[in-house]
Design an enzyme around this catalytic site. Structure first.
Site, PDB file in Angstrom:
ATOM      1  N   GLY A   1     -11.615   0.892  -0.562  1.00 32.01           N
ATOM      2  CA  GLY A   1     -10.364   1.076  -1.111  1.00 32.01           C
ATOM      3  C   GLY A   1      -9.176   0.568  -0.353  1.00 32.01           C
ATOM      4  O   GLY A   1      -9.628  -0.885   0.207  1.00 32.01           O
ATOM      5  N   GLU A   2      -8.195   0.962  -0.102  1.00 32.39           N
ATOM      6  CA  GLU A   2      -7.024   0.251   0.844  1.00 32.39           C
ATOM      7  C   GLU A   2      -6.508  -1.002   0.142  1.00 32.39           C
ATOM      8  O   GLU A   2      -5.977  -1.531   0.948  1.00 32.39           O
ATOM      9  CB  GLU A   2      -7.656   0.221   2.066  1.00 32.39           C
ATOM     10  N   GLY A   3      -6.901  -1.178  -0.993  1.00 33.00           N
ATOM     11  CA  GLY A   3      -6.754  -2.853  -1.500  1.00 33.00           C
ATOM     12  C   GLY A   3      -7.376  -3.905  -0.812  1.00 33.00           C
ATOM     13  O   GLY A   3      -7.343  -4.956  -1.157  1.00 33.00           O
TER      14      GLY A   3
ATOM     15  N   LEU B   1       1.028  -1.247  -0.145  1.00 32.84           N
ATOM     16  CA  LEU B   1      -0.130  -0.101   0.025  1.00 32.84           C
ATOM     17  C   LEU B   1       0.888   1.232  -0.046  1.00 32.84           C
ATOM     18  O   LEU B   1       1.744   1.359   0.707  1.00 32.84           O
ATOM     19  CB  LEU B   1      -1.026   0.246   1.383  1.00 32.84           C
TER      20      LEU B   1
END
Length: 382
Positions: free
Chosen positions: A319-321, A64
């Site tokens: 989001g955030e992977g 990230l």
């Protein structure tokens, strides 16, 4: 650095190996097509690894890139400007969605501070030591980065990709931890796809109301005016309307392709970086998977341009992977099935859908009897 140099460095996954994997798939006990897209994923992994049968995905990692964007001061995000460090802290404390999912799947998470707007002392040194600058410029009126900072961010992404490849990471789930990041990402996609701001403006991972959407659309419109004159230079484009995290992710994607390390993309920020990288190296997208549909119109436009079909559509917009990490079990399952399913035995050759060899023999005997008695196909032909 000339990003176009990556075009000569990146080769496609081995086409011959992929054909071997397809031929092996034809010989497996489960009929072709019965496993749907998992067959295609297994063959893609074989080509990426350069071997048949495919190896299991044993050392995946979530990477990230974190940053704040100056355009967030226009209230275009559901989060306060300069607050991306709180997202990072939640990941490090194991309290964010991606951290929970990673823990459940036993996948390590690496956070890289490319441009957070906070005191470095708020976070561990291994996170902040790569920082290129503190926050990015307001792209509607000023450059996000200087040319030197854009180059440094790009080189940071290249270095992180090399570190991961050298450490044995065999697949990366790539995501971002940013506030305001969807605005420059949407600007990049609109510029590269030649479309208007209203077509690419979404609600962002944090969700925004109608007034914030209009402010975001106006910011993208103004940033697009600044982006168009530098469309022929990818590094200048990232400097003008990108950001430290976007430049770093672009470098990461390019170098990961050089190192033959597959990447699963998450949302619109990753899609924007992938689109910039594709402009530099047209073979690079062959090393990437689109993990999920994020709901952002800009992401859909970018993935369509790169001919990448998302694996999942679960409505995950955090989001955030996190959405891409949800796709990892599918990739692992595809590898396991391709590697471990047995091939057809001689007795079971040509059978499918549970048809037994005995039933096949009985059918053949019936056909022989029909031919002998003047019935069946030969009689019909007469």
């Amino acid at each position: 650095m000339n990003l176009d140099d990556f075009s000569d460095l990146i080769q496609r996954p081995d086409g011959g190996i992929r054909r071997d994997a397809e031929e092996r798939r034809e010989r497996l006990s489960v009929r072709p097509g019965a496993l749907g897209r998992l067959d295609e994923l297994g063959e893609w992994l074989s080509a990426a690894q350069g071997r048949v049968p495919v190896r299991p995905v044993e050392q995946p990692k979530v990477v990230l890139f974190a940053a704040d964007h100056g355009v967030a001061t226009l209230d275009v995000s559901g989060r306060a400007a300069g607050s991306a460090h709180t997202l990072v802290r939640a990941v490090l404390d194991g309290a964010s969605p991606v951290a929970v999912l990673a823990r459940a799947q036993r996948v390590p998470v690496r956070v890289v501070d490319a441009g957070l707007d906070c005191d470095p002392g708020l976070l561990p040194a291994e996170v902040t030591r790569h920082r290129v600058r503190r926050g990015s410029g307001r792209i509607d009126i000023e450059d996000a980065l200087t040319a030197e900072e854009a180059l440094a961010a790009l080189e940071l992404g290249i270095a992180i990709a090399d570190e991961e490849a050298d450490s044995g990471t065999d697949l990366v789930v790539l995501g971002d931890l940013s506030v305001g990041g969807t605005t420059p990402a949407s600007t990049l996609i609109a510029a590269l796809c030649g479309t208007d701001a209203s077509v690419v403006t979404g609600r962002g991972g944090a969700g925004i109301d109608d007034l914030a959407w209009m402010r975001k659309c106006a910011a993208i419109r103004d940033a697009l005016r600044r982006a168009r004159p530098v469309l022929g230079d990818q590094l200048a484009l990232l400097s003008t309307v990108g950001g430290a995290d976007l430049a770093a992710m672009t470098g990461f994607l390019l170098q990961a392709s050089v190192r033959r390390m597959p990447v699963v993309l998450d949302g619109v920020v990753g899609a924007a970086c992938a689109l910039v990288a594709q402009r530099s190296a047209f073979r690079a997208p062959d090393w990437w998977l689109a993990g999920q549909v994020s709901g952002e119109p800009a992401q859909a436009k970018a993935l369509d341009r790169m001919a990448l079909e998302p694996l999942l559509d679960h409505g995950v917009t955090v989001g955030e992977g996190a959405g891409a990490l949800l796709a990892l079990p599918l990739v692992r399952a595809a590898a396991a099935l391709a590697a471990e399913l047995p091939e057809k035995t001689a007795d079971a050759g040509g059978t499918e859908d549970g048809e037994s060899a005995g039933n096949t023999e009985a059918s053949e005997a019936s056909a022989d009897t029909g031919a002998a008695t003047g019935t069946g196909a030969s009689a019909d032909a007469r």
